[in-house]
Design a protein around this motif. Structure first.
Motif, short mmCIF file in Angstrom:
data_model
loop_
_atom_site.label_atom_id
_atom_site.label_comp_id
_atom_site.label_asym_id
_atom_site.label_seq_id
_atom_site.Cartn_x
_atom_site.Cartn_y
_atom_site.Cartn_z
N UNK A 10 0.89 -1.67 -0.02
CA UNK A 10 0.14 -0.13 -0.16
C UNK A 10 1.11 1.08 -0.09
N UNK A 11 0.34 2.40 -0.41
CA UNK A 11 0.99 3.72 -0.30
C UNK A 11 0.41 4.77 0.10
N UNK A 12 -0.14 5.37 0.44
CA UNK A 12 -0.69 5.92 1.88
C UNK A 12 0.11 6.96 1.66
N UNK A 13 1.21 7.80 1.85
CA UNK A 13 1.64 9.06 1.31
C UNK A 13 3.58 8.47 1.49
N UNK A 14 4.17 9.72 1.83
CA UNK A 14 5.39 9.78 1.61
C UNK A 14 6.10 8.47 2.66
N UNK A 15 5.58 7.86 4.41
CA UNK A 15 6.06 6.69 4.74
C UNK A 15 5.49 5.82 3.82
N UNK A 16 5.38 5.23 3.14
CA UNK A 16 3.92 4.01 2.72
C UNK A 16 5.15 3.78 1.78
N UNK A 17 6.09 3.35 1.25
CA UNK A 17 6.94 2.82 0.51
C UNK A 17 7.36 1.71 0.55
N UNK A 18 7.00 0.83 1.44
CA UNK A 18 6.81 -0.84 1.37
C UNK A 18 5.37 -1.90 1.44
N UNK A 105 -4.37 0.98 13.00
CA UNK A 105 -5.53 1.87 12.82
C UNK A 105 -5.94 2.33 11.06
N UNK A 106 -4.33 2.71 10.07
CA UNK A 106 -4.62 3.50 9.09
C UNK A 106 -4.38 1.64 7.83
N UNK A 107 -3.73 1.26 8.37
CA UNK A 107 -3.09 -0.08 7.91
C UNK A 107 -4.79 -1.18 7.52
N UNK A 108 -4.43 -1.15 8.74
CA UNK A 108 -6.38 -2.03 8.36
C UNK A 108 -7.30 -1.72 7.93
N UNK A 110 -7.08 0.82 4.75
CA UNK A 110 -6.02 0.62 3.65
C UNK A 110 -6.57 -1.14 2.76
N UNK A 111 -5.82 -2.10 3.72
CA UNK A 111 -6.87 -3.32 3.96
C UNK A 111 -7.95 -4.15 3.39
N UNK A 112 -8.88 -2.34 3.62
CA UNK A 112 -10.20 -2.50 3.67
C UNK A 112 -10.59 -4.00 4.45
N UNK A 113 -10.22 -3.27 5.70
CA UNK A 113 -10.90 -4.20 7.48
C UNK A 113 -11.61 -2.40 8.00
N UNK A 114 -13.11 -3.27 7.75
CA UNK A 114 -13.54 -1.82 8.86
C UNK A 114 -13.44 -2.71 10.62
#
Length: 304
Positions: A10-18, A105-108, A110-114
């Motif tokens: 996933x890439x949410x922003x500049x720190x989500x490069x991996x 929280x935000x990675x959940x 991003x993975x589509x887990x509500x």
């Protein structure tokens, strides 16, 4: 059979490069390992009873700093029998000195887990880096009112009046741990479903108390269609393969934790089950092989 099905980045922003999540299939059970980020504890905390020179040599051999190093934080989402189960929740905002953690929280999302889809939570234990994600503002309100939280009865009892005398946590982290556990028990006491020894949370998903790391520390075993996976919580660390006898500074009963670690590693080597563990390098999916009286970590081949 290789149970790995895919890797998702996933890439949410500049720190989500991996990549920060990794999907695994264990028979009919879907497992998603999610990184909560990393913490950077003092290096000596992973081996408080080791000779400093031997510990330093091991760190050198692993190309790690002798002062502090990145320590992964992994949690898991499991889907089985119509249930969505969250195993641990990361550190949340409990330790501001670890700003690279608390990503769960935000990675959940991003993975589509509500969060509203989570039917059950399993806690391997109640250290702050396992319950903290549930203490983030707004999280409880987004979860189901009939959410079930499974934790060993011995664990809940221990944190009513915890004893840190055999740990090497120090007063600051001891206070953090005490405060987080108290906050958690106050917030979620009505949703706790304590178990004594083991409990089947969903088809093929069984939580079992091991003790050692904390009095109620537990592992979660998943079994379906001939496939097996164990989430070992804080029973097994990266150093455990070369030095299972080294005590971790967060262990409340270091000798018992060592016995538990050896027993689980022997089980994993004998059964060939996959291992996921909180502090193994992400995605922490691999197997354990026996090498004489020691063990070898065999990471899974990533499936793109």
């Amino acid at each position: 059979m290789n149970v790995i099905t895919k890797m998702e980045g996933i890439r949410k922003g500049p720190d989500e490069l991996v990549p920060s999540r990794y999907a695994v299939r264990v028979g009919d059970i879907d497992v998603l390992v999610i990184s909560d980020g990393v913490v950077t504890p003092p290096a000596e905390s992973m081996a408080t009873n080791a000779d400093p020179a031997v510990r330093g040599a091991w760190l050198d051999d692993m190309f790690l700093s002798r002062d502090a190093f990145d320590w992964a934080l992994n949690a898991v989402v499991v889907r089985s029998g119509g249930q969505t189960i969250l195993i641990d929740s990361g550190i949340g905002g409990e330790v501001p000195d670890f700003p690279r953690a608390g990503q769960f929280g935000h990675r959940l999302a991003a993975a589509g887990v509500d969060l509203a889809s989570v039917t059950d939570v399993v806690l391997t234990h109640m250290h702050f880096d396992h319950v903290g994600g549930l203490l983030v503002d707004g999280v409880k309100e987004r979860m189901l009112p009939d959410l079930r939280i499974h934790v060993a009865a011995a664990e809940a009892k221990f944190w009513e009046s915890p004893d840190f005398s055999r740990t090497a946590m120090g007063p600051v982290l001891s206070d953090v741990a005490r405060r987080a556990a108290k906050h958690f028990l106050n917030e979620y006491h009505g949703q706790l479903r304590p178990f004594e020894t083991e409990y089947e949370v969903a088809p093929g998903v069984v939580v079992q108390r091991t003790g050692g790391h904390t009095p109620g520390h537990s592992v979660v075993r998943m079994m379906s269609g001939g496939d097996r996976l164990m989430f070992a919580g804080d029973a097994i660390f990266p150093v455990s393969f070369d030095h299972p006898e080294w005590h971790n500074g967060f262990e409340h009963d270091p000798e018992e934790a060592t016995r538990v670690r050896l027993r689980l590693m022997r089980e994993l080597a004998e059964t060939g089950a996959w291992l996921v563990s909180t502090h193994m390098p992400f995605p922490s999916v691999g197997r354990v092989a026996a090498v004489g009286n020691l063990f070898r970590w065999v990471p899974a081949w990533w499936d793109y």
